[in-house]
Design an enzyme around this catalytic site. Structure first.
Site, short mmCIF file in Angstrom:
data_model
loop_
_atom_site.label_atom_id
_atom_site.label_comp_id
_atom_site.label_asym_id
_atom_site.label_seq_id
_atom_site.Cartn_x
_atom_site.Cartn_y
_atom_site.Cartn_z
N SER A 110 52.88 32.96 -42.25
CA SER A 110 53.88 32.19 -42.97
C SER A 110 55.10 31.80 -42.12
O SER A 110 55.90 30.97 -42.53
CB SER A 110 54.36 32.98 -44.18
OG SER A 110 55.00 34.19 -43.80
N SER A 112 51.55 36.98 -40.25
CA SER A 112 52.51 35.88 -40.40
C SER A 112 53.40 35.64 -39.20
O SER A 112 54.10 34.63 -39.15
CB SER A 112 53.38 36.10 -41.64
OG SER A 112 52.63 35.86 -42.80
N LYS A 131 63.78 32.53 -39.94
CA LYS A 131 62.92 32.14 -41.06
C LYS A 131 63.72 32.16 -42.36
O LYS A 131 64.55 33.05 -42.58
CB LYS A 131 61.74 33.13 -41.12
CG LYS A 131 60.63 32.80 -42.11
CD LYS A 131 59.53 33.84 -41.95
CE LYS A 131 58.39 33.66 -42.92
NZ LYS A 131 57.34 34.70 -42.72
#
Length: 506
Positions: free
Chosen positions: A158, A182, A77
């Site tokens: 996210s 997330s 990420k």
């Protein structure tokens, strides 16, 4: 005669089979990069590939000793730092020049285990903490990530890009981060396995933060075994992260701890208070699968205090966001001009045409008004939220019902991407309890609701990561509910649904 021909002749003469050549790190990496080039234009999951990826792979192939993740191509990420030319942006143009040239400890551990970091994934900008009216999976740097099961549907956040990249088959595993939902939400909605470890099991150093109380990184993968292998590599103490002081004492080989019979005779609590939202049919099938594997299910119909947990969690996240993000920004290179949350707010206003075109930054502005970590209101909120979610929440439910884990549906199916109204989520499970308490939470594919994936959550107490993974593994091996995506423009275009939307023949 070439060596392989000689070996083949000898094998045939002896009646033994010749093993096929093992894939190399270079071939695995080249294949992953090719899949990214082919698939990413459809779903926009990868912000950038690392131009050094093949060099990393060649170096691994030259080594005599290989780690447990040898040759596994992985994505991380884009709020996690890595050595090399790629910036760590958290999806924001304010960090477009944030080339730190340092590995987060978890990335260094992945490399030591033989993984190849092939690039960075898109995310909800600032890990979805800038606004309450955001569109999950959107960032100014990466644009909008799309769900591979229906391209007009949201892929949650996210850790959006990490979930989509694994679901689409670009890489076998990726790293996400979670403050509250997330990892587990995008894993559930994209039909893969996601594991949020106990907070403190994995270092958060050199990761763009939200909350030192709740942040953690974790694996997102096609299978529980792959997630466990990745967790084994990244778990461990880090002197720079005080929360991990006990990690070395608690970590185990998570992959070797998996047992297909772990559900047999195990008492598990069914979280009826956190179920529904279109998943009832699949949830009942999942519960029957647990019973078939020998689990003893205990119904839990209610839990008090969930709204109070949420109110206090918000106070905690606002205070910690300002303090933790300011501390992180102070460590970034001079090329990053925004050094505080106040600076970021000003940057977004100055670049409103790109940063604020879809939604505002009211959550940033609320956080910027907080009074620091010594504020009595913050301290009281943290004590209250943790107590109600942990000791008087999950732990009490486990103790009073004499169970070792809790299960429930993770999230509803994916909702449409909506640039006007933002995220329109119809419900959610009990993942917030595990997030606030810092306890482990695993989601495993439970099946499809009208062509869209949903997951089954397994939640346990602090440091019980190995057992939670093993319970989920036992369920996974008994059901195999993961289904590959087919990249429909919309789920209404699928052959299962499209005929029912046409006028009836007369």
């Amino acid at each position: 005669m070439k060596l392989r021909t000689l070996l083949l002749a000898a094998a045939l003469a002896s009646g033994t089979a010749l093993a096929a050549p093992q894939p190399s790190a270079q071939s695995n990496t080249a294949a992953a990069l090719q899949r990214i080039r082919a698939l990413n234009p459809k779903v926009n999951a990868v912000i950038a590939t690392d131009p050094t990826a093949l060099d990393q792979a060649r170096a691994l192939d030259r080594q005599k000793a290989h780690g447990a993740l040898y040759g596994m191509p992985m994505l991380i990420k884009d709020n996690i730092e890595s050595v090399g030319p790629l910036p760590t942006t958290a999806g924001s143009l304010a960090l477009a020049q944030n080339v730190t040239n340092r590995d987060a400890p978890l990335v260094a551990r992945l490399r030591a285990a033989g993984a190849v970091i092939v690039g960075k994934t898109n995310l909800s900008e600032w890990a979805n903490i800038r606004s309450d009216n955001s569109i999950s999976g959107w960032s100014a740097v990466g644009g909008q990530t799309r769900n591979p099961y229906a391209l007009n549907r949201n892929s949650c956040g996210s850790s959006t890009g990490s979930g989509v990249a694994v679901a689409a088959g670009m890489v076998p595993a990726a790293i996400g981060t979670e403050t509250d939902g997330s990892i587990t939400c995008p894993a559930s909605i994209n039909g893969i396995v996601g594991f949020k470890p106990s907070v403190g099991l994995v270092s958060r150093s050199r990761i763009v933060p939200i909350s030192h109380s709740q942040d953690t990184a974790g694996p997102m993968a096609r299978t529980v075994r792959e997630a466990a292998m990745v967790l084994s590599a990244i778990a461990g103490s880090d002197p720079a992260d005080p929360a991990t002081a006990e990690a070395d004492r608690h970590k185990v080989d998570y992959a070797n701890s998996l047992a297909p019979t772990s559900l047999r005779g195990t008492r598990i609590g069914v979280m009826r208070f956190a179920s529904g939202f279109g998943t009832d049919g699949l949830f009942e099938q999942a519960l029957q699968a647990l019973r078939n594997q020998g689990a003893i299910l205990v119904e839990i119909k209610k839990m008090e205090g969930r709204q109070e947990i949420g109110r206090n969690e918000h106070i905690v996240l606002m205070a910690e966001l300002k303090a933790d993000l300011n501390a992180y920004l102070a460590t970034t290179p001079p090329s990053v001009r925004s050094r505080t949350l106040t600076d970021l707010i000003a940057f977004n206003r100055a670049h409103a045409a790109t940063e604020l075109a879809l939604f505002d930054q009211e959550t940033f502005e609320t956080a910027d008004k907080t009074r620091g970590l010594e504020d009595p209101d913050y301290k009281k909120a943290r004590e209250t939220s943790y107590r109600l979610a942990g000791p008087e929440g999950i732990d009490r439910l486990l103790r009073e019902n004499n169970v070792v884990a809790l299960v429930g549906p993770t999230m509803p199916p994916a909702w449409p991407i909506d640039a006007v109204n933002g995220d329109q989520i119809s419900g959610g499970g009990a993942g917030g309890l595990a997030a606030v308490a810092g306890y482990p939470h695993l989601t495993v594919p439970m099946g499809l609701v009208k062509g869209l994936p949903v997951g089954l959550s397994f939640i346990g107490t602090k440091w019980d990561d190995a057992r939670i993974l093993s319970l989920g593994y036992s369920y996974e091996q008994a059901t195999h509910r993961r289904v590959d995506p087919r990249f429909y423009p919309s789920i209404e275009d699928s052959p299962e649904i499209a005929p029912h939307l046409r006028p009836a023949a007369r």
